[in-house]
Design a protein around this motif. Structure first.
Motif, PDB file in Angstrom:
ATOM      1  N   THR A 128       0.831  -1.208   0.000  1.00 38.90           N
ATOM      2  CA  THR A 128       0.000   0.000   0.000  1.00 38.90           C
ATOM      3  C   THR A 128       0.863   1.254   0.000  1.00 38.90           C
ATOM      4  OG1 THR A 128      -1.748  -1.167   1.198  1.00 38.90           O
ATOM      5  CG2 THR A 128      -1.814   1.250   1.228  1.00 38.90           C
ATOM      6  N   LEU A 129       1.908   1.244   0.808  1.00 44.74           N
ATOM      7  CA  LEU A 129       2.792   2.408   0.884  1.00 44.74           C
ATOM      8  C   LEU A 129       3.499   2.649  -0.443  1.00 44.74           C
ATOM      9  CD1 LEU A 129       4.010   4.574   2.818  1.00 44.74           C
ATOM     10  CD2 LEU A 129       5.889   2.957   3.212  1.00 44.74           C
ATOM     11  N   ARG A 130       3.981   1.590  -1.064  1.00 44.92           N
ATOM     12  CA  ARG A 130       4.699   1.730  -2.339  1.00 44.92           C
ATOM     13  C   ARG A 130       3.791   2.243  -3.455  1.00 44.92           C
ATOM     14  NH1 ARG A 130       8.350  -3.844  -2.363  1.00 44.92           N
ATOM     15  NH2 ARG A 130      10.145  -2.999  -1.209  1.00 44.92           N
ATOM     16  N   LYS A 131       2.548   1.788  -3.468  1.00 44.73           N
ATOM     17  CA  LYS A 131       1.636   2.140  -4.553  1.00 44.73           C
ATOM     18  C   LYS A 131       0.927   3.467  -4.327  1.00 44.73           C
ATOM     19  CE  LYS A 131      -2.099   0.221  -7.396  1.00 44.73           C
ATOM     20  NZ  LYS A 131      -2.942  -0.965  -7.666  1.00 44.73           N
ATOM     21  N   TYR A 132       0.505   3.715  -3.067  1.00 46.96           N
ATOM     22  CA  TYR A 132      -0.334   4.896  -2.793  1.00 46.96           C
ATOM     23  C   TYR A 132       0.331   5.933  -1.880  1.00 46.96           C
ATOM     24  CZ  TYR A 132      -3.974   1.873  -4.697  1.00 46.96           C
ATOM     25  OH  TYR A 132      -4.719   1.055  -5.509  1.00 46.96           O
ATOM     26  N   GLU A 133       1.482   5.597  -1.307  1.00 48.68           N
ATOM     27  CA  GLU A 133       2.237   6.506  -0.431  1.00 48.68           C
ATOM     28  C   GLU A 133       1.430   6.932   0.797  1.00 48.68           C
ATOM     29  OE1 GLU A 133       5.396   8.898  -2.915  1.00 48.68           O
ATOM     30  OE2 GLU A 133       3.412   9.305  -3.754  1.00 48.68           O
ATOM     31  N   VAL A 134       0.639   6.031   1.326  1.00 49.00           N
ATOM     32  CA  VAL A 134      -0.128   6.266   2.551  1.00 49.00           C
ATOM     33  C   VAL A 134      -0.209   4.965   3.341  1.00 49.00           C
ATOM     34  CG1 VAL A 134      -1.570   8.101   1.561  1.00 49.00           C
ATOM     35  CG2 VAL A 134      -2.330   5.721   1.423  1.00 49.00           C
ATOM     36  N   GLY A 135      -0.827   5.036   4.519  1.00 47.58           N
ATOM     37  CA  GLY A 135      -1.131   3.825   5.266  1.00 47.58           C
ATOM     38  C   GLY A 135      -0.470   3.701   6.618  1.00 47.58           C
ATOM     39  N   LEU A 136       0.538   4.535   6.894  1.00 46.76           N
ATOM     40  CA  LEU A 136       1.273   4.435   8.153  1.00 46.76           C
ATOM     41  C   LEU A 136       1.226   5.750   8.928  1.00 46.76           C
ATOM     42  CD1 LEU A 136       4.406   2.524   6.810  1.00 46.76           C
ATOM     43  CD2 LEU A 136       2.484   1.556   8.070  1.00 46.76           C
ATOM     44  N   PHE A 137       1.623   5.672  10.195  1.00 45.53           N
ATOM     45  CA  PHE A 137       1.730   6.850  11.056  1.00 45.53           C
ATOM     46  C   PHE A 137       3.207   7.214  11.227  1.00 45.53           C
ATOM     47  CE2 PHE A 137      -2.079   4.586  12.409  1.00 45.53           C
ATOM     48  CZ  PHE A 137      -3.022   5.600  12.472  1.00 45.53           C
ATOM     49  N   HIS A 138       3.517   8.497  11.207  1.00 45.23           N
ATOM     50  CA  HIS A 138       4.872   8.929  11.553  1.00 45.23           C
ATOM     51  C   HIS A 138       4.913   9.062  13.072  1.00 45.23           C
ATOM     52  CE1 HIS A 138       8.481  11.471  11.879  1.00 45.23           C
ATOM     53  NE2 HIS A 138       8.848  10.828  10.783  1.00 45.23           N
ATOM     54  N   ALA A 139       5.133   7.927  13.730  1.00 50.22           N
ATOM     55  CA  ALA A 139       4.922   7.841  15.177  1.00 50.22           C
ATOM     56  C   ALA A 139       6.173   8.076  16.008  1.00 50.22           C
ATOM     57  CB  ALA A 139       4.342   6.461  15.519  1.00 50.22           C
ATOM     58  N   GLU A 140       7.321   8.261  15.369  1.00 53.72           N
ATOM     59  CA  GLU A 140       8.543   8.511  16.128  1.00 53.72           C
ATOM     60  C   GLU A 140       8.771  10.011  16.246  1.00 53.72           C
ATOM     61  OE1 GLU A 140      13.313   7.567  15.805  1.00 53.72           O
ATOM     62  OE2 GLU A 140      11.874   6.030  15.148  1.00 53.72           O
ATOM     63  N   ASN A 141       8.868  10.492  17.475  1.00 48.51           N
ATOM     64  CA  ASN A 141       9.062  11.913  17.723  1.00 48.51           C
ATOM     65  C   ASN A 141      10.513  12.326  17.510  1.00 48.51           C
ATOM     66  OD1 ASN A 141       6.330  12.342  18.516  1.00 48.51           O
ATOM     67  ND2 ASN A 141       6.804  11.427  20.505  1.00 48.51           N
ATOM     68  N   ALA A 142      10.735  13.624  17.498  1.00 45.54           N
ATOM     69  CA  ALA A 142      12.085  14.153  17.243  1.00 45.54           C
ATOM     70  C   ALA A 142      13.090  13.693  18.289  1.00 45.54           C
ATOM     71  CB  ALA A 142      12.035  15.677  17.184  1.00 45.54           C
ATOM     72  N   ASP A 143      12.616  13.461  19.521  1.00 50.92           N
ATOM     73  CA  ASP A 143      13.521  13.037  20.597  1.00 50.92           C
ATOM     74  C   ASP A 143      13.685  11.522  20.657  1.00 50.92           C
ATOM     75  OD1 ASP A 143      11.081  12.246  21.529  1.00 50.92           O
ATOM     76  OD2 ASP A 143      11.111  13.445  23.360  1.00 50.92           O
ATOM     77  N   GLY A 144      13.105  10.818  19.687  1.00 47.30           N
ATOM     78  CA  GLY A 144      13.233   9.370  19.655  1.00 47.30           C
ATOM     79  C   GLY A 144      12.123   8.626  20.378  1.00 47.30           C
ATOM     80  N   SER A 145      11.274   9.343  21.100  1.00 44.24           N
ATOM     81  CA  SER A 145      10.164   8.700  21.802  1.00 44.24           C
ATOM     82  C   SER A 145       9.064   8.333  20.818  1.00 44.24           C
ATOM     83  CB  SER A 145       9.609   9.629  22.890  1.00 44.24           C
ATOM     84  OG  SER A 145       9.078  10.811  22.311  1.00 44.24           O
ATOM     85  N   PHE A 146       8.130   7.498  21.274  1.00 41.58           N
ATOM     86  CA  PHE A 146       7.041   7.029  20.418  1.00 41.58           C
ATOM     87  C   PHE A 146       5.782   7.814  20.753  1.00 41.58           C
ATOM     88  CE2 PHE A 146       4.322   3.907  18.287  1.00 41.58           C
ATOM     89  CZ  PHE A 146       5.126   3.548  17.222  1.00 41.58           C
ATOM     90  N   GLN A 147       5.130   8.331  19.726  1.00 39.80           N
ATOM     91  CA  GLN A 147       3.931   9.147  19.916  1.00 39.80           C
ATOM     92  C   GLN A 147       2.792   8.333  20.523  1.00 39.80           C
ATOM     93  OE1 GLN A 147       3.259  12.548  19.299  1.00 39.80           O
ATOM     94  NE2 GLN A 147       1.422  11.940  20.443  1.00 39.80           N
TER      95      GLN A 147
END
Length: 320
Positions: free
Chosen positions: A195-214
């Motif tokens: 899905t990501l390769r074909k439509y460029e969607v489907g995931l969350f950018h869940a890693e914060n700038a400090d390395g923690s998980f959103q």
């Protein structure tokens, strides 16, 4: 006709039909909550009528356009029946626009819809009926909350009850300081990677700038400075909408952010600021003008804009 980077005036249930299948990367929206609005035309005149009802009253929250009387009244059988029917009508309305949002979203696209803590479940059920599947419910914790409801001790004292102090501290509700963001997703095409390769969607950018998980609790988000010309009754903070877009929409020139309930345009402003293409829809032409002003587009405010059917595409690539 292209609708990219534009605001369409009209009912989104009609306007969404103009968009192509599988063209939207994410829908981030703040639809009207179920504050007894079903059965009334949700336009500028109706909003002003409702706000005027509480302007000089003792109601603590005066920026929400309450309306039909379900917020009060005698809690008899008829009241509960009316309340239940209102919820069913609201869910059916969410299903109507949800069907069209489902059609225009890419496989894997995420939809984030704000709603109240009382009716978020009905929004989720409606969107699931439309074809989406539930992913999460994000808690947006506001900076403050106002207690609403009955202070029974004060009420009994006013009625002359001999022992009102027995009920000190008992109220009809809790202090509300968070809003729900219902998160659903259009089914993937086989798996996340395809899905990501074909439509460029489907995931969350869940890693914060400090390395923690959103986490699924968003808090500590500052309020935006209010603009004098922005008269919308429920403006969300711009940093909040930016955070949601960053979380749910992968950077790509092919990804379009949709808001079918654009209001004064905060989602669209956030998308533009972050470099995304956007499409907004708004039934109230006065709010659409505010949104265009916030987006830095040239508008004329001397002429009153009417949300008649013939003006539904008025802001699609057009300047007033």
């Amino acid at each position: 006709m292209t609708f990219e980077n534009s605001i369409l005036i009209g009912d989104c249930r009609d306007l969404l039909r103009k968009l192509s299948d599988n063209s939207i990367a994410a829908c981030i929206t703040d639809p009207p909550y179920n504050y007894e609005f079903i059965g009334h035309k949700w336009d500028a005149e109706e909003i002003e009528r409702r706000l005027a009802r509480v302007k000089d009253s003792k109601t603590l929250v005066k920026n929400i356009p309450y309306g039909s009387g379900l917020a009060g009244g005698v809690r008899n059988k008829r009241w509960y029946e009316k309340n239940r029917q209102n919820i069913l009508d609201y869910e059916a309305w969410c299903y109507e626009w949800g069907q069209q949002v489902y059609r225009v979203c890419k496989p894997g696209a995420i939809v984030a819809a704000f709603n109240s803590t009382r009716t978020m479940a009905h929004v989720q059920v409606a969107l699931e009926r439309a074809g989406f599947y539930a992913r999460d419910c994000i808690v947006y914790r506001r900076s403050s909350g106002i207690p609403k409801g009955l202070n029974v001790e004060a009420k009994l004292r006013k009625l002359g009850d001999p022992e009102p102090e027995r009920w000190e501290g008992w109220h009809s509700c809790l202090r509300s300081e968070w809003e729900a963001i219902v998160v659903v997703q259009k089914p993937l095409e086989n798996n996340y990677v395809e899905t990501l390769r074909k439509y460029e969607v489907g995931l969350f950018h869940a890693e914060n700038a400090d390395g923690s998980f959103q986490s699924n609790i968003l808090e500590g988000i500052p309020r935006s400075n209010s603009e004098e010309f922005n008269l919308h009754c429920t403006v969300k903070p711009l940093p909040l909408m930016e955070r949601l877009i960053e979380l749910m929409v992968p950077p790509s020139p092919h990804n379009i952010v949709l808001d079918p309930f654009a209001g004064s345009g905060t989602t669209l402003v956030a998308a533009k600021k972050l470099g995304f293409t956007y499409i907004g829809m708004e039934i109230n032409p006065d709010y659409a003008l505010i949104a265009k002003t916030r987006l830095g587009e040239r508008v004329k405010t001397a002429k009153k804009v009417s949300a008649q059917p013939e003006t539904l595409g008025l802001f699609a690539g057009e300047m007033l």
